[in-house]
Design a protein around this motif. Sequence first.
Motif, short mmCIF file in Angstrom:
data_model
loop_
_atom_site.label_atom_id
_atom_site.label_comp_id
_atom_site.label_asym_id
_atom_site.label_seq_id
_atom_site.Cartn_x
_atom_site.Cartn_y
_atom_site.Cartn_z
N THR A 3 -6.64 3.17 11.20
CA THR A 3 -7.04 1.76 11.10
C THR A 3 -6.34 1.15 9.90
N PHE A 4 -5.99 -0.12 10.02
CA PHE A 4 -5.33 -0.77 8.88
C PHE A 4 -5.86 -2.17 8.67
N TYR A 5 -5.71 -2.61 7.42
CA TYR A 5 -6.06 -3.97 7.02
C TYR A 5 -4.82 -4.53 6.31
N ILE A 6 -4.51 -5.79 6.58
CA ILE A 6 -3.36 -6.37 5.87
C ILE A 6 -3.75 -7.74 5.32
N VAL A 33 -8.27 -3.92 11.36
CA VAL A 33 -9.66 -4.28 11.04
C VAL A 33 -9.66 -5.48 10.11
N GLU A 34 -10.81 -6.16 10.08
CA GLU A 34 -10.89 -7.44 9.38
C GLU A 34 -11.17 -7.31 7.89
N ARG A 35 -11.71 -6.11 7.48
CA ARG A 35 -12.08 -5.96 6.07
C ARG A 35 -11.44 -4.71 5.50
N ALA A 36 -10.93 -4.85 4.26
CA ALA A 36 -10.25 -3.72 3.61
C ALA A 36 -11.17 -2.50 3.56
N GLU A 37 -12.49 -2.74 3.36
CA GLU A 37 -13.44 -1.64 3.21
C GLU A 37 -13.45 -0.73 4.44
N GLU A 38 -13.15 -1.33 5.62
CA GLU A 38 -13.24 -0.54 6.86
C GLU A 38 -11.94 0.19 7.20
N GLU A 40 -8.40 2.54 6.86
CA GLU A 40 -7.86 3.75 6.22
C GLU A 40 -6.56 3.41 5.49
N LEU A 41 -5.80 2.47 6.07
CA LEU A 41 -4.55 2.04 5.43
C LEU A 41 -4.71 0.57 5.02
N VAL A 42 -4.54 0.29 3.74
CA VAL A 42 -4.71 -1.08 3.23
C VAL A 42 -3.36 -1.59 2.73
N LEU A 43 -2.89 -2.68 3.34
CA LEU A 43 -1.57 -3.21 2.98
C LEU A 43 -1.68 -4.59 2.36
N TYR A 44 -0.92 -4.82 1.31
CA TYR A 44 -0.81 -6.16 0.73
C TYR A 44 0.64 -6.60 0.87
N ASN A 45 0.85 -7.71 1.56
CA ASN A 45 2.21 -8.27 1.67
C ASN A 45 2.31 -9.36 0.60
N THR A 46 3.10 -9.10 -0.41
CA THR A 46 2.97 -9.82 -1.67
C THR A 46 4.02 -10.90 -1.91
N VAL A 73 -5.45 4.83 1.94
CA VAL A 73 -4.05 4.81 1.53
C VAL A 73 -3.66 3.35 1.29
N PHE A 74 -3.03 3.09 0.15
CA PHE A 74 -2.66 1.71 -0.20
C PHE A 74 -1.15 1.52 -0.13
N GLY A 75 -0.74 0.37 0.41
CA GLY A 75 0.68 0.05 0.46
C GLY A 75 0.93 -1.34 -0.08
N VAL A 76 2.01 -1.50 -0.85
CA VAL A 76 2.40 -2.82 -1.34
C VAL A 76 3.73 -3.17 -0.68
N LEU A 77 3.72 -4.28 0.05
CA LEU A 77 4.92 -4.73 0.76
C LEU A 77 5.40 -6.04 0.14
N GLY A 78 6.59 -6.49 0.54
CA GLY A 78 7.05 -7.84 0.20
C GLY A 78 7.70 -7.94 -1.17
N CYS A 79 7.62 -9.14 -1.74
CA CYS A 79 8.47 -9.48 -2.89
C CYS A 79 8.08 -8.74 -4.17
N VAL A 80 6.77 -8.55 -4.44
CA VAL A 80 6.39 -7.82 -5.65
C VAL A 80 6.85 -6.36 -5.50
N ALA A 81 6.74 -5.81 -4.30
CA ALA A 81 7.18 -4.44 -4.05
C ALA A 81 8.66 -4.30 -4.39
N GLN A 82 9.45 -5.25 -3.89
CA GLN A 82 10.89 -5.17 -4.14
C GLN A 82 11.21 -5.36 -5.61
N GLN A 83 10.52 -6.30 -6.24
CA GLN A 83 10.79 -6.63 -7.63
C GLN A 83 10.39 -5.49 -8.58
N GLU A 84 9.22 -4.93 -8.35
CA GLU A 84 8.69 -3.92 -9.29
C GLU A 84 9.09 -2.50 -8.89
#
Length: 448
Positions: A3-6, A33-38, A40-46, A73-84
Amino acid sequence: MKTFYIETFGCQMNAHDSEKVVGTLLEKGYSQVERAEEAELVLYNTCSIRDKAEQKVFHRLQQFKRDAGAGKVFGVLGCVAQQEGERIFEKAPHVSLVAGSASYTRLPELLVQLEAGNRRVTGLDLNTDLAFDTPHTRRDNPHRAYITIIEGCDKSCAYCVVPFTRGPERSRTSESVLREASELARMGYTEVQLLGQNVNSYRDPSPSGWDFAQLLAGVGDIEGMRRVRFTTSHPRDFVKGIIDAIDSSPSLCNHVHLPVQSGSTKILTAMDRQYTRDEYMRRIEWMKNARREIAITTDIIVGFPGETDQDFEQTLDLLDQVEFESMYVFKYSKRPNTAALQYDDHIPEEEKTRRLLIVQEKQRAIQIRRNAEYVGRVEEVHVEGYNKATSQWIGRTTQHKTLNFIDADVREPQEGRTLVGKYLDVLVTRASPNSLAGESIATRPVLQ
Ligand code: SAM
Ligand code: SF4
Protein backbone atom coordinates in the motif's frame (compact mmCIF):
# COMPACT_ATOMS: atom_id res chain seq x y z
CA MET A 1 4.89 -3.55 1.02
CA LYS A 2 1.81 -3.11 -1.13
CA THR A 3 0.00 0.00 0.00
CA PHE A 4 1.23 3.50 -0.69
CA TYR A 5 0.39 7.09 0.12
CA ILE A 6 1.64 10.03 -1.91
CA GLU A 7 1.57 13.74 -1.08
CA THR A 8 2.44 16.30 -3.72
CA PHE A 9 3.89 19.75 -3.22
CA GLY A 10 4.45 22.50 -5.79
CA CYS A 11 3.57 23.07 -9.42
CA GLN A 12 1.39 21.38 -12.04
CA MET A 13 4.44 19.53 -13.37
CA ASN A 14 4.75 17.85 -9.97
CA ALA A 15 1.01 17.16 -9.81
CA HIS A 16 1.23 15.43 -13.18
CA ASP A 17 4.45 13.57 -12.28
CA SER A 18 2.58 12.21 -9.25
CA GLU A 19 -0.21 10.99 -11.54
CA LYS A 20 2.41 9.05 -13.50
CA VAL A 21 4.06 7.70 -10.34
CA VAL A 22 0.64 6.57 -9.05
CA GLY A 23 -0.12 4.89 -12.41
CA THR A 24 3.23 3.10 -12.33
CA LEU A 25 2.71 1.87 -8.75
CA LEU A 26 -0.85 0.66 -9.43
CA GLU A 27 0.47 -1.22 -12.44
CA LYS A 28 3.02 -2.90 -10.15
CA GLY A 29 0.21 -4.18 -7.91
CA TYR A 30 0.29 -1.52 -5.18
CA SER A 31 -2.90 0.06 -3.89
CA GLN A 32 -3.23 3.72 -2.95
CA VAL A 33 -4.49 4.79 0.48
CA GLU A 34 -5.75 8.19 1.58
CA ARG A 35 -3.74 8.56 4.80
CA ALA A 36 -0.01 8.20 5.40
CA GLU A 37 -0.77 6.30 8.64
CA GLU A 38 -2.37 3.45 6.64
CA ALA A 39 0.43 3.09 4.09
CA GLU A 40 3.44 0.82 3.98
CA LEU A 41 5.19 3.07 1.45
CA VAL A 42 4.96 6.83 2.05
CA LEU A 43 6.06 9.12 -0.79
CA TYR A 44 6.52 12.88 -0.84
CA ASN A 45 6.81 14.51 -4.26
CA THR A 46 8.62 17.67 -3.31
CA CYS A 47 9.13 21.26 -4.43
CA SER A 48 12.20 23.42 -3.82
CA ILE A 49 11.34 26.52 -5.85
CA ARG A 50 11.43 28.64 -2.69
CA ASP A 51 12.96 27.94 0.70
CA LYS A 52 9.54 27.72 2.41
CA ALA A 53 8.41 24.91 0.11
CA GLU A 54 11.54 22.92 0.90
CA GLN A 55 11.18 23.42 4.67
CA LYS A 56 7.60 22.11 4.51
CA VAL A 57 8.86 18.77 3.23
CA PHE A 58 11.42 18.30 5.99
CA HIS A 59 8.81 19.28 8.52
CA ARG A 60 6.46 16.61 7.12
CA LEU A 61 9.22 13.99 7.23
CA GLN A 62 9.91 14.81 10.88
CA GLN A 63 6.24 14.35 11.73
CA PHE A 64 6.37 10.75 10.58
CA LYS A 65 9.81 9.92 11.90
CA ARG A 66 8.33 7.98 14.81
CA ASP A 67 6.49 5.70 12.36
CA ALA A 68 9.70 4.62 10.68
CA GLY A 69 10.24 1.99 13.36
CA ALA A 70 6.81 0.55 12.60
CA GLY A 71 8.06 -0.80 9.28
CA LYS A 72 7.02 2.02 7.02
CA VAL A 73 9.23 2.87 4.05
CA PHE A 74 9.69 6.55 3.18
CA GLY A 75 10.58 7.99 -0.21
CA VAL A 76 11.40 11.56 -1.24
CA LEU A 77 10.76 12.34 -4.89
CA GLY A 78 10.96 15.49 -7.02
CA CYS A 79 12.97 18.67 -6.75
CA VAL A 80 14.17 18.50 -3.11
CA ALA A 81 15.28 14.91 -3.77
CA GLN A 82 17.31 16.01 -6.78
CA GLN A 83 18.71 19.07 -5.04
CA GLU A 84 19.71 17.43 -1.76
CA GLY A 85 20.50 13.93 -3.08
CA GLU A 86 22.06 11.58 -0.55
CA ARG A 87 22.20 14.39 2.05
CA ILE A 88 18.53 13.54 2.65
CA PHE A 89 19.64 10.25 4.22
CA GLU A 90 21.66 12.27 6.77
CA LYS A 91 18.90 14.80 7.46
CA ALA A 92 16.17 12.15 7.63
CA PRO A 93 17.78 8.72 8.21
CA HIS A 94 14.40 6.94 8.03
CA VAL A 95 14.15 7.74 4.30
CA SER A 96 14.92 4.81 1.97
CA LEU A 97 14.26 6.21 -1.50
CA VAL A 98 15.51 9.48 -3.00
CA ALA A 99 14.68 10.07 -6.67
CA GLY A 100 14.50 13.16 -8.88
CA SER A 101 11.99 13.55 -11.71
CA ALA A 102 14.56 12.83 -14.43
CA SER A 103 14.92 9.31 -12.97
CA TYR A 104 11.25 8.33 -12.81
CA THR A 105 11.66 6.17 -15.91
CA ARG A 106 13.70 3.95 -13.57
CA LEU A 107 10.94 3.85 -10.94
CA PRO A 108 9.91 0.18 -11.52
CA GLU A 109 13.54 -0.86 -11.08
CA LEU A 110 13.92 1.30 -7.94
CA LEU A 111 10.77 -0.30 -6.51
CA VAL A 112 12.24 -3.76 -7.03
CA GLN A 113 15.31 -2.71 -5.03
CA LEU A 114 13.09 -1.35 -2.24
CA GLU A 115 11.01 -4.53 -2.18
CA ALA A 116 14.22 -6.54 -1.88
CA GLY A 117 14.76 -4.72 1.42
CA ASN A 118 17.41 -2.29 0.18
CA ARG A 119 17.54 0.59 2.70
CA ARG A 120 19.20 3.24 0.51
CA VAL A 121 17.93 3.49 -3.05
CA THR A 122 18.65 6.51 -5.24
CA GLY A 123 17.71 7.75 -8.70
CA LEU A 124 19.57 11.01 -9.15
CA ASP A 125 20.91 10.87 -12.68
CA LEU A 126 20.16 14.06 -14.62
CA ASN A 127 21.75 12.99 -17.88
CA THR A 128 18.77 11.06 -19.11
CA ASP A 129 17.57 11.53 -22.68
CA LEU A 130 14.18 10.18 -21.81
CA ALA A 131 11.05 12.07 -20.95
CA PHE A 132 8.93 10.30 -18.31
CA ASP A 133 6.55 8.82 -20.81
CA THR A 134 4.38 6.21 -19.15
CA PRO A 135 1.32 4.36 -20.38
CA HIS A 136 0.18 4.00 -16.75
CA THR A 137 -0.85 7.52 -15.76
CA ARG A 138 -3.65 7.62 -13.17
CA ARG A 139 -5.31 10.99 -13.75
CA ASP A 140 -6.98 12.72 -10.79
CA ASN A 141 -9.51 14.68 -12.84
CA PRO A 142 -11.91 12.90 -15.23
CA HIS A 143 -12.50 15.97 -17.44
CA ARG A 144 -9.23 17.96 -17.59
CA ALA A 145 -5.90 16.26 -18.21
CA TYR A 146 -2.26 17.33 -18.14
CA ILE A 147 0.09 16.38 -20.94
CA THR A 148 3.84 16.94 -20.55
CA ILE A 149 5.37 18.13 -23.82
CA ILE A 150 8.82 19.15 -22.61
CA GLU A 151 10.81 18.25 -19.49
CA GLY A 152 13.63 20.22 -17.84
CA CYS A 153 14.90 23.71 -18.65
CA ASP A 154 17.90 25.06 -20.55
CA LYS A 155 17.56 28.65 -19.31
CA SER A 156 19.66 29.85 -16.40
CA CYS A 157 17.57 32.45 -14.60
CA ALA A 158 19.82 33.64 -11.79
CA TYR A 159 17.27 32.90 -9.03
CA CYS A 160 15.98 29.50 -10.18
CA VAL A 161 16.76 25.93 -9.08
CA VAL A 162 14.73 24.24 -11.83
CA PRO A 163 17.65 23.65 -14.26
CA PHE A 164 19.46 21.89 -11.38
CA THR A 165 16.48 19.88 -10.19
CA ARG A 166 14.83 18.92 -13.47
CA GLY A 167 17.84 18.75 -15.76
CA PRO A 168 18.24 19.81 -19.39
CA GLU A 169 15.35 20.25 -21.82
CA ARG A 170 13.92 17.14 -23.48
CA SER A 171 10.96 17.53 -25.87
CA ARG A 172 8.61 14.64 -26.60
CA THR A 173 7.87 13.82 -30.22
CA SER A 174 4.77 15.55 -31.61
CA GLU A 175 3.53 12.12 -32.63
CA SER A 176 3.51 10.88 -29.02
CA VAL A 177 1.88 14.10 -27.74
CA LEU A 178 -0.86 13.92 -30.42
CA ARG A 179 -1.38 10.22 -29.71
CA GLU A 180 -1.83 10.91 -25.99
CA ALA A 181 -4.19 13.84 -26.66
CA SER A 182 -6.28 11.81 -29.13
CA GLU A 183 -6.48 8.93 -26.69
CA LEU A 184 -7.65 11.34 -23.96
CA ALA A 185 -10.31 12.76 -26.31
CA ARG A 186 -11.51 9.22 -27.04
CA MET A 187 -11.75 8.59 -23.29
CA GLY A 188 -14.03 11.62 -22.96
CA TYR A 189 -11.58 14.32 -21.87
CA THR A 190 -12.50 17.65 -23.42
CA GLU A 191 -9.81 19.85 -21.87
CA VAL A 192 -6.05 19.37 -21.81
CA GLN A 193 -3.21 21.45 -20.49
CA LEU A 194 0.18 21.17 -22.18
CA LEU A 195 2.96 21.36 -19.61
CA GLY A 196 6.60 22.36 -19.54
CA GLN A 197 8.87 24.80 -17.70
CA ASN A 198 9.26 26.62 -21.00
CA VAL A 199 6.73 25.30 -23.50
CA ASN A 200 7.78 27.88 -26.09
CA SER A 201 11.16 26.25 -26.62
CA TYR A 202 9.41 22.99 -27.57
CA ARG A 203 11.06 21.44 -30.63
CA ASP A 204 9.88 18.11 -32.02
CA PRO A 205 12.92 15.78 -31.93
CA SER A 206 11.53 13.77 -34.88
CA PRO A 207 12.25 14.84 -38.50
CA SER A 208 9.06 16.96 -38.79
CA GLY A 209 10.74 19.39 -36.34
CA TRP A 210 7.48 21.04 -35.24
CA ASP A 211 7.72 24.12 -33.06
CA PHE A 212 5.33 24.90 -30.21
CA ALA A 213 2.84 26.88 -32.32
CA GLN A 214 2.50 23.93 -34.72
CA LEU A 215 2.06 21.48 -31.86
CA LEU A 216 -0.56 23.72 -30.27
CA ALA A 217 -2.53 23.95 -33.51
CA GLY A 218 -2.22 20.16 -33.96
CA VAL A 219 -3.64 19.43 -30.49
CA GLY A 220 -6.37 22.07 -31.01
CA ASP A 221 -7.50 20.24 -34.18
CA ILE A 222 -8.13 16.91 -32.42
CA GLU A 223 -11.78 15.95 -32.62
CA GLY A 224 -13.58 16.28 -29.30
CA MET A 225 -10.97 18.62 -27.79
CA ARG A 226 -12.84 21.72 -26.63
CA ARG A 227 -10.19 23.46 -24.56
CA VAL A 228 -6.42 23.42 -24.88
CA ARG A 229 -4.30 25.33 -22.36
CA PHE A 230 -0.56 25.57 -21.95
CA THR A 231 1.91 26.65 -19.28
CA THR A 232 4.51 28.07 -18.80
CA SER A 233 5.55 30.48 -21.53
CA HIS A 234 8.93 32.19 -21.45
CA PRO A 235 8.80 35.69 -23.00
CA ARG A 236 12.13 35.24 -24.76
CA ASP A 237 10.83 32.27 -26.79
CA PHE A 238 7.23 33.46 -27.15
CA VAL A 239 6.65 34.04 -30.88
CA LYS A 240 3.78 35.68 -32.74
CA GLY A 241 2.86 32.29 -34.30
CA ILE A 242 1.39 31.27 -30.93
CA ILE A 243 -1.09 34.14 -31.05
CA ASP A 244 -1.90 33.36 -34.67
CA ALA A 245 -2.63 29.77 -33.61
CA ILE A 246 -4.96 31.02 -30.83
CA ASP A 247 -6.65 33.38 -33.27
CA SER A 248 -7.35 30.64 -35.78
CA SER A 249 -8.32 27.74 -33.50
CA PRO A 250 -11.34 28.27 -31.20
CA SER A 251 -10.40 25.26 -29.06
CA LEU A 252 -7.20 26.99 -27.90
CA CYS A 253 -8.08 28.91 -24.73
CA ASN A 254 -7.63 32.65 -24.88
CA HIS A 255 -5.34 32.78 -21.88
CA VAL A 256 -1.57 33.21 -21.83
CA HIS A 257 0.50 33.02 -18.64
CA LEU A 258 3.62 35.05 -19.44
CA PRO A 259 5.83 35.55 -16.36
CA VAL A 260 7.56 38.93 -16.52
CA GLN A 261 9.29 38.76 -13.07
CA SER A 262 10.24 42.48 -13.08
CA GLY A 263 9.41 45.70 -14.92
CA SER A 264 13.03 46.91 -14.82
CA THR A 265 15.36 45.99 -17.68
CA LYS A 266 18.30 46.32 -15.28
CA ILE A 267 16.81 43.67 -12.97
CA LEU A 268 15.73 41.46 -15.90
CA THR A 269 19.35 41.52 -17.09
CA ALA A 270 20.62 40.67 -13.59
CA MET A 271 18.08 37.81 -13.54
CA ASP A 272 19.45 36.63 -16.93
CA ARG A 273 15.92 36.53 -18.32
CA GLN A 274 17.19 37.34 -21.83
CA TYR A 275 14.56 39.96 -22.66
CA THR A 276 14.10 43.66 -21.93
CA ARG A 277 11.01 45.40 -20.65
CA ASP A 278 10.37 46.73 -24.20
CA GLU A 279 10.61 43.25 -25.69
CA TYR A 280 8.15 41.97 -23.11
CA MET A 281 5.78 44.85 -23.87
CA ARG A 282 5.97 44.03 -27.60
CA ARG A 283 4.56 40.58 -26.84
CA ILE A 284 1.81 42.20 -24.78
CA GLU A 285 0.99 44.41 -27.78
CA TRP A 286 0.71 41.31 -30.02
CA MET A 287 -1.81 39.85 -27.61
CA LYS A 288 -3.78 43.07 -27.18
CA ASN A 289 -4.00 43.38 -30.99
CA ALA A 290 -5.14 39.77 -31.47
CA ARG A 291 -8.56 39.09 -32.98
CA ARG A 292 -9.57 37.20 -29.84
CA GLU A 293 -9.50 38.87 -26.45
CA ILE A 294 -6.58 37.14 -24.73
CA ALA A 295 -6.39 37.12 -20.92
CA ILE A 296 -2.81 37.67 -19.76
CA THR A 297 -1.49 36.55 -16.36
CA THR A 298 2.02 36.70 -14.93
CA ASP A 299 4.54 35.99 -12.15
CA ILE A 300 6.45 38.73 -10.31
CA ILE A 301 9.46 38.45 -8.01
CA VAL A 302 9.98 41.35 -5.60
CA GLY A 303 13.21 42.08 -3.74
CA PHE A 304 15.63 40.48 -6.19
CA PRO A 305 19.21 41.47 -5.19
CA GLY A 306 19.96 45.02 -6.31
CA GLU A 307 16.28 45.99 -6.84
CA THR A 308 16.18 49.71 -6.00
CA ASP A 309 13.07 51.78 -5.31
CA GLN A 310 13.25 52.99 -8.92
CA ASP A 311 13.39 49.41 -10.25
CA PHE A 312 10.43 48.50 -8.08
CA GLU A 313 8.52 51.57 -9.33
CA GLN A 314 9.06 50.29 -12.87
CA THR A 315 7.42 46.99 -11.93
CA LEU A 316 4.42 48.89 -10.52
CA ASP A 317 4.28 50.98 -13.69
CA LEU A 318 4.30 47.83 -15.84
CA LEU A 319 1.34 46.47 -13.84
CA ASP A 320 -0.59 49.67 -14.63
CA GLN A 321 0.29 49.44 -18.30
CA VAL A 322 -0.57 45.78 -18.83
CA GLU A 323 -3.41 45.34 -16.33
CA PHE A 324 -2.93 41.59 -15.88
CA GLU A 325 -6.03 39.50 -15.22
CA SER A 326 -4.23 37.86 -12.28
CA MET A 327 -0.74 37.15 -11.03
CA TYR A 328 1.45 35.24 -8.62
CA VAL A 329 3.83 37.47 -6.69
CA PHE A 330 6.76 36.09 -4.72
CA LYS A 331 9.46 37.46 -2.44
CA TYR A 332 12.87 36.56 -3.83
CA SER A 333 14.16 33.46 -2.03
CA LYS A 334 17.83 32.38 -2.03
CA ARG A 335 18.25 29.00 -3.68
CA PRO A 336 21.25 26.66 -3.65
CA ASN A 337 23.57 26.60 -6.69
CA THR A 338 21.96 29.66 -8.31
CA ALA A 339 23.96 32.62 -9.64
CA ALA A 340 22.05 35.22 -7.59
CA LEU A 341 23.42 33.75 -4.35
CA GLN A 342 26.73 35.42 -5.16
CA TYR A 343 25.15 38.83 -5.87
CA ASP A 344 25.64 41.80 -3.55
CA ASP A 345 22.81 44.00 -2.33
CA HIS A 346 20.44 41.39 -0.98
CA ILE A 347 17.23 43.12 0.11
CA PRO A 348 16.18 42.87 3.78
CA GLU A 349 13.21 40.59 4.47
CA GLU A 350 11.00 43.42 5.81
CA GLU A 351 11.56 45.42 2.64
CA LYS A 352 10.67 42.42 0.48
CA THR A 353 7.46 42.02 2.51
CA ARG A 354 6.67 45.72 2.09
CA ARG A 355 7.07 45.48 -1.70
CA LEU A 356 5.04 42.25 -1.84
CA LEU A 357 2.12 43.94 -0.07
CA ILE A 358 2.28 46.97 -2.37
CA VAL A 359 2.16 44.75 -5.48
CA GLN A 360 -0.69 42.69 -4.03
CA GLU A 361 -2.70 45.80 -3.21
CA LYS A 362 -2.18 47.34 -6.64
CA GLN A 363 -3.07 44.10 -8.39
CA ARG A 364 -6.19 43.71 -6.25
CA ALA A 365 -7.41 47.11 -7.43
CA ILE A 366 -6.67 46.15 -11.04
CA GLN A 367 -8.58 42.87 -10.67
CA ILE A 368 -11.57 44.61 -9.09
CA ARG A 369 -11.69 46.93 -12.10
CA ARG A 370 -11.07 44.24 -14.73
CA ASN A 371 -13.49 41.71 -13.25
CA ALA A 372 -16.23 44.38 -13.03
CA GLU A 373 -16.03 44.63 -16.84
CA TYR A 374 -17.29 41.03 -17.05
CA VAL A 375 -20.61 41.84 -15.35
CA GLY A 376 -23.39 41.58 -17.93
CA ARG A 377 -21.34 39.35 -20.24
CA VAL A 378 -22.16 35.75 -21.06
CA GLU A 379 -19.18 33.42 -20.61
CA GLU A 380 -18.94 29.73 -21.37
CA VAL A 381 -17.78 27.71 -18.36
CA HIS A 382 -16.43 24.22 -18.03
CA VAL A 383 -18.03 23.00 -14.81
CA GLU A 384 -15.45 21.71 -12.30
CA GLY A 385 -17.40 21.08 -9.12
CA TYR A 386 -20.04 22.12 -6.64
CA ASN A 387 -19.57 24.20 -3.49
CA LYS A 388 -21.98 22.97 -0.83
CA ALA A 389 -21.26 25.92 1.48
CA THR A 390 -22.41 28.47 -1.10
CA SER A 391 -24.81 26.19 -3.04
CA GLN A 392 -23.07 27.20 -6.26
CA TRP A 393 -21.53 25.29 -9.13
CA ILE A 394 -17.87 26.08 -9.78
CA GLY A 395 -17.05 26.85 -13.40
CA ARG A 396 -13.93 27.91 -15.24
CA THR A 397 -13.99 30.31 -18.18
CA THR A 398 -11.67 30.07 -21.20
CA GLN A 399 -9.66 32.94 -19.63
CA HIS A 400 -9.08 30.61 -16.64
CA LYS A 401 -11.30 32.68 -14.35
CA THR A 402 -13.40 31.03 -11.68
CA LEU A 403 -17.09 31.72 -12.34
CA ASN A 404 -19.39 30.40 -9.58
CA PHE A 405 -23.00 30.09 -10.63
CA ILE A 406 -26.44 28.80 -9.89
CA ASP A 407 -28.47 26.76 -12.32
CA ALA A 408 -32.24 26.99 -12.08
CA ASP A 409 -32.69 23.48 -13.44
CA VAL A 410 -30.00 21.51 -11.61
CA ARG A 411 -29.66 23.30 -8.27
CA GLU A 412 -27.31 20.74 -6.75
CA PRO A 413 -25.73 17.40 -7.65
CA GLN A 414 -28.28 14.61 -7.45
CA GLU A 415 -28.09 10.89 -7.93
CA GLY A 416 -27.10 10.50 -11.60
CA ARG A 417 -27.50 14.21 -12.31
CA THR A 418 -24.56 16.58 -12.22
CA LEU A 419 -23.27 19.49 -14.24
CA VAL A 420 -19.62 18.63 -13.59
CA GLY A 421 -17.78 18.16 -16.87
CA LYS A 422 -20.42 20.04 -18.87
CA TYR A 423 -20.03 23.31 -20.77
CA LEU A 424 -22.66 25.96 -20.04
CA ASP A 425 -23.27 29.59 -20.86
CA VAL A 426 -23.39 31.71 -17.73
CA LEU A 427 -24.51 35.32 -17.36
CA VAL A 428 -22.04 37.13 -15.08
CA THR A 429 -23.97 39.10 -12.47
CA ARG A 430 -21.31 39.90 -9.85
CA ALA A 431 -17.55 40.32 -9.67
CA SER A 432 -15.02 40.17 -6.86
CA PRO A 433 -11.23 40.53 -7.07
CA ASN A 434 -10.58 36.82 -7.47
CA SER A 435 -13.71 35.39 -9.05
CA LEU A 436 -16.97 36.04 -10.86
CA ALA A 437 -20.49 34.90 -10.01
CA GLY A 438 -23.57 34.41 -12.15
CA GLU A 439 -26.51 32.34 -13.35
CA SER A 440 -26.57 29.74 -16.05
CA ILE A 441 -28.74 31.08 -18.88
CA ALA A 442 -30.05 27.82 -20.28
CA THR A 443 -33.36 28.34 -18.46
CA ARG A 444 -33.52 32.13 -18.51
CA PRO A 445 -36.25 33.09 -21.00
CA VAL A 446 -35.29 36.74 -20.79
CA LEU A 447 -32.07 36.00 -22.64
CA GLN A 448 -33.54 33.81 -25.36
N1 SAM B 1 9.40 28.12 -15.95
C1 SAM B 1 8.52 29.12 -15.53
C2 SAM B 1 9.09 30.50 -15.88
O1 SAM B 1 10.07 30.61 -16.55
O2 SAM B 1 8.51 31.49 -15.49
C3 SAM B 1 8.09 28.94 -14.09
C4 SAM B 1 9.14 28.61 -13.10
S1 SAM B 1 8.71 28.55 -11.41
C5 SAM B 1 8.05 26.96 -11.18
C6 SAM B 1 7.33 29.57 -11.13
C7 SAM B 1 7.67 30.92 -10.60
O3 SAM B 1 8.33 30.84 -9.34
C8 SAM B 1 8.61 31.75 -11.44
O4 SAM B 1 7.99 32.33 -12.54
C9 SAM B 1 9.11 32.78 -10.46
O5 SAM B 1 8.27 33.90 -10.41
C10 SAM B 1 9.02 32.04 -9.13
N2 SAM B 1 10.36 31.73 -8.60
C11 SAM B 1 11.27 30.89 -9.10
N3 SAM B 1 12.38 30.90 -8.35
C12 SAM B 1 12.18 31.79 -7.35
C13 SAM B 1 12.97 32.24 -6.25
N4 SAM B 1 14.20 31.82 -6.05
N5 SAM B 1 12.42 33.17 -5.42
C14 SAM B 1 11.16 33.61 -5.62
N6 SAM B 1 10.37 33.22 -6.64
C15 SAM B 1 10.87 32.32 -7.49
FE1 SF4 C 1 13.45 28.60 -13.89
FE2 SF4 C 1 13.96 30.40 -15.76
FE3 SF4 C 1 13.81 27.81 -16.42
FE4 SF4 C 1 11.60 29.15 -15.73
S1 SF4 C 1 12.89 29.54 -17.50
S2 SF4 C 1 12.22 27.12 -15.01
S3 SF4 C 1 12.34 30.54 -14.17
S4 SF4 C 1 15.36 28.76 -15.13
